[in-house]
Write an enzyme that holds these catalytic residues in place. Structure first.
Site, short mmCIF file in Angstrom:
data_model
loop_
_atom_site.label_atom_id
_atom_site.label_comp_id
_atom_site.label_asym_id
_atom_site.label_seq_id
_atom_site.Cartn_x
_atom_site.Cartn_y
_atom_site.Cartn_z
N ASP A 20 6.52 0.47 -3.06
CA ASP A 20 5.57 1.49 -3.93
C ASP A 20 6.30 1.72 -4.95
O ASP A 20 7.12 2.93 -5.00
CB ASP A 20 5.11 2.77 -2.84
CG ASP A 20 4.07 2.47 -2.03
OD1 ASP A 20 3.61 1.29 -2.00
OD2 ASP A 20 3.47 3.46 -1.17
N TYR A 61 2.76 3.24 -8.63
CA TYR A 61 1.27 3.78 -8.23
C TYR A 61 0.51 3.66 -9.82
O TYR A 61 -0.26 4.69 -9.78
CB TYR A 61 1.73 5.24 -8.09
CG TYR A 61 2.35 5.58 -6.67
CD1 TYR A 61 1.88 5.97 -5.76
CD2 TYR A 61 3.62 5.42 -6.45
CE1 TYR A 61 2.34 6.04 -4.48
CE2 TYR A 61 4.40 5.49 -5.30
CZ TYR A 61 3.68 6.00 -4.27
OH TYR A 61 4.22 5.92 -3.04
N ASN A 91 1.83 -0.83 -0.01
CA ASN A 91 0.57 -0.99 -0.39
C ASN A 91 -0.02 -0.77 -1.91
O ASN A 91 -0.63 -1.00 -2.24
CB ASN A 91 -0.29 0.09 0.63
CG ASN A 91 0.51 1.58 0.32
OD1 ASN A 91 1.50 1.59 0.53
ND2 ASN A 91 -0.35 2.28 -0.02
N HIS A 92 0.83 -0.05 -2.58
CA HIS A 92 0.48 0.44 -4.15
C HIS A 92 0.78 -1.08 -4.76
O HIS A 92 0.49 -0.77 -5.89
CB HIS A 92 1.12 1.48 -4.31
CG HIS A 92 0.44 2.74 -3.92
ND1 HIS A 92 -0.58 3.29 -4.47
CD2 HIS A 92 1.01 3.54 -2.84
CE1 HIS A 92 -0.81 4.43 -3.65
NE2 HIS A 92 -0.16 4.57 -2.79
N HIS A 120 7.80 -1.73 4.59
CA HIS A 120 7.20 -0.34 3.87
C HIS A 120 6.66 0.49 4.68
O HIS A 120 6.91 1.77 4.68
CB HIS A 120 6.22 -0.89 2.62
CG HIS A 120 5.55 0.10 2.19
ND1 HIS A 120 6.22 1.09 1.20
CD2 HIS A 120 4.40 0.84 2.14
CE1 HIS A 120 5.77 2.04 0.62
NE2 HIS A 120 4.46 1.81 1.28
N HIS A 158 0.20 12.07 8.71
CA HIS A 158 -0.07 11.13 7.91
C HIS A 158 0.43 9.67 8.03
O HIS A 158 1.50 9.47 8.15
CB HIS A 158 0.30 11.67 6.43
CG HIS A 158 -0.76 11.19 5.24
ND1 HIS A 158 -1.83 11.68 5.25
CD2 HIS A 158 -0.58 10.37 4.15
CE1 HIS A 158 -2.37 11.00 4.01
NE2 HIS A 158 -1.58 10.46 3.55
N HIS A 159 -0.44 8.77 8.12
CA HIS A 159 0.07 7.43 8.19
C HIS A 159 0.30 7.13 9.86
O HIS A 159 1.07 6.12 9.95
CB HIS A 159 0.92 6.89 7.17
CG HIS A 159 0.66 6.93 6.06
ND1 HIS A 159 -0.67 6.31 5.38
CD2 HIS A 159 1.38 7.12 4.78
CE1 HIS A 159 -0.48 6.40 3.96
NE2 HIS A 159 0.48 7.00 3.66
N HIS A 188 6.67 4.78 2.80
CA HIS A 188 5.20 4.87 2.93
C HIS A 188 4.75 6.17 3.23
O HIS A 188 3.91 7.06 2.65
CB HIS A 188 4.57 3.93 3.90
CG HIS A 188 3.40 3.72 4.09
ND1 HIS A 188 2.43 3.63 2.75
CD2 HIS A 188 2.36 3.78 5.11
CE1 HIS A 188 0.95 3.37 3.38
NE2 HIS A 188 0.97 3.57 4.60
N VAL A 189 5.51 7.00 4.23
CA VAL A 189 5.35 8.38 4.43
C VAL A 189 6.21 9.10 3.49
O VAL A 189 7.61 8.96 3.58
CB VAL A 189 5.84 8.37 6.04
CG1 VAL A 189 5.54 9.96 6.51
CG2 VAL A 189 4.79 7.76 7.08
FE LIG Z 1 2.88 3.32 0.68
#
Ligand SMILES: [Fe+2]
Length: 477
Positions: free
Chosen positions: A197, A200, A234-235, A319, A328-329, A356-357
């Site tokens: 990431d 963004y 993911n970004h 990630h 979250h996640h 990620h988190v």
């Molecule tokens: Fe992420």
């Protein structure tokens, strides 16, 4: 009259118990209650000085370097010229040498919806000397720019080396603090292990790729001078079929090159490098990892190749965390855990870093690999051969911190805190490495969590064991 000794002792114990409970130790490990205002994590405006292009029309910008081979004698240098291709050449020389060398690279460009990239140059310079400072120049004439880096020492089992750990950086004011704290950290990281990431940019309308450019200019002050080892998050997907952009990782893969061919990787999304005394494996949470997938087959082969006599420290980057107790996640990394965790234990991976988190968390040495459908053994349990899992997705992002945690704190979670920050991994020799997490505490970096890592291969099997070396605690693992 004096207080009876037993009453005094009881009182001390009571106070101690209250303190521990306040820290959250009563359940699992420590849940830090440290809180600072989360000022919405808004991106820095485009006219911020950190995004300013270098002077001169078409001057090279967004300079970044990464390791270019498996052992650290090669560097990939990348930069962008915004208006015209310009030169592909890199001139470089060792400090204290009069010999000027040069290498020719190439450029690529891409279109993304209504955006057209600049000319993205990549140039690999090879056959460098170990442990040597090099200067390099890109561009020519009045537009030329000079930078430098230092190659790592020759790969070997007792070579000290210091890595920085940064994840989910983004380009917010928090991101700027994190990067500044890393740069000023007296521990002096020599290479950044980045756990995914980056910019963004995908959070902007139509994934406004000018935010990929601004991120490249923002981090140049570090990425031009020391390698960043890239992991895709993911970004980096930038998959947006609704605007005709279905090719995953398109901007990321054009901009960031990695030495996957040197480790027989079938994709730049998973690869490995050796650096000093570490063997670093980079995995892709957003590519197939099921049995017989290219990534699965590659990792099966890769782990067999690791020689702990040469590189005692086995480090995995990914990630999405396999263990996280934040809401979250929650459990997003569970599928990969089921597939890869048995290998991490079998091959005695020392530490797994993930992002990620948007918070920090460190696990105990645990595994959850005993379950066989009927035995009921489906909870993480202490395992001396298992890695420590560290979530360091707290770089600055653009979505804010996550602070909601599962309660009570699971026993596998040793320390967790919803703050921004960065990490350092200071490898001393084949047996010992010191990890520290540095919280962004207002304008200062404060070491809020730390751990002496004892090498899984050398401590557990090849050296006499002591209780300190094998005992599970939040201070030693
Ligand atoms: Fe992420």
């Amino acid at each position: 009259m004096g207080v009876p000794a037993f009453r005094l002792g009881f009182s001390v114990l009571l106070v101690f118990a209250f303190v521990l409970c306040d820290l959250g130790v009563c359940n699992g490990g420590i849940t830090s209650r440290f809180v600072r205002d989360d000022d919405a994590s808004s991106d820095m405006p485009l006219d911020s000085d950190v995004f300013r292009p270098p002077p001169g029309k078409n001057a090279p910008q967004q300079v970044h370097i990464t390791q270019g081979d498996s052992e650290g004698k090669s560097v990939i240098i990348s930069w962008v010229t915004p208006d015209k291709p310009g030169s592909n050449r890199v001139v470089y020389w060792a400090e204290n040498s009069d010999t000027r060398n040069h290498a020719e690279g190439y450029f690529v460009s891409y279109k993304y919806f209504n955006y057209t990239s600049g000319y993205i140059h990549h140039c690999t310079i090879n056959d460098l000397e170990y442990d040597t400072k090099y200067f390099y120049v890109i561009g020519f004439g009045s537009l030329s720019r000079r930078f430098w880096f230092t190659t790592p020492p020759k790969v070997g089992p007792d070579v000290p080396y210091t890595f920085g750990l940064i994840g989910d950086l983004g380009q917010t004011h928090h991101s700027n603090r994190t990067l500044t704290h890393y740069e000023l950290n007296p521990t002096k990281g020599q290479t950044v292990l980045f756990v995914g990431d980056l910019s963004y940019a995908d959070r902007y309308p139509f994934h406004d790729n000018t935010r990929w450019d601004s991120w490249g200019r923002f981090v140049e002050r570090s990425t031009a001078y020391q390698p960043w080892i890239w992991t895709a998050g993911n970004h980096e997907l930038d998959s947006a079929p609704e605007i005709g952009e279905s090719e995953p990782f398109k901007p990321y893969l054009h901009r960031y090159r990695v030495p996957h061919n040197a480790s027989d990787g079938s994709s730049p999304l998973w690869y490995s490098i050796k650096r000093a005394s570490a063997y670093i494996i980079v995995l892709s949470s957003y590519s197939s990892f099921v049995k017989s997938s290219p990534q699965y087959k590659w990792l099966a082969n890769e782990l067999e190749k690791v020689n702990r006599d040469e590189t005692p420290w086995l480090i995995v980057l990914m990630h999405t965390p396999m263990y996280s107790s934040y809401v979250h996640h929650y459990m997003e990394g569970e599928s990969m855990r089921v597939v890869f965790e048995p290998w991490f234990v079998k091959y005695k991976v020392d530490v797994v870093f993930a992002g990620h988190v948007h918070a920090y968390e460190r696990s105990e040495r645990i595994s959850n690999i005993e379950y066989n459908v009927v035995n009921g053994l489906c909870s993480p349990a202490y395992n001396i051969e298992a890695p420590v899992y560290i979530t360091i997705g707290d770089g600055g992002n653009s979505e804010g911190l996550v602070s909601e945690m599962t309660e009570p704190q699971p026993k596998y979670s040793a320390y967790r805190e919803a703050s921004y920050g960065h990490g350092t991994l200071d490898i001393k020799n084949r047996t010992h490495a010191y990890f520290a997490w540095h919280r962004n505490q207002d304008e200062y970096a404060v070491e809020a969590d730390s751990l002496w890592l004892h090498n899984r291969e050398w401590i557990s099997t090849k050296l006499p064991q002591s209780s300190e070396m094998t005992h599970l605690s939040s201070a030693a693992a």
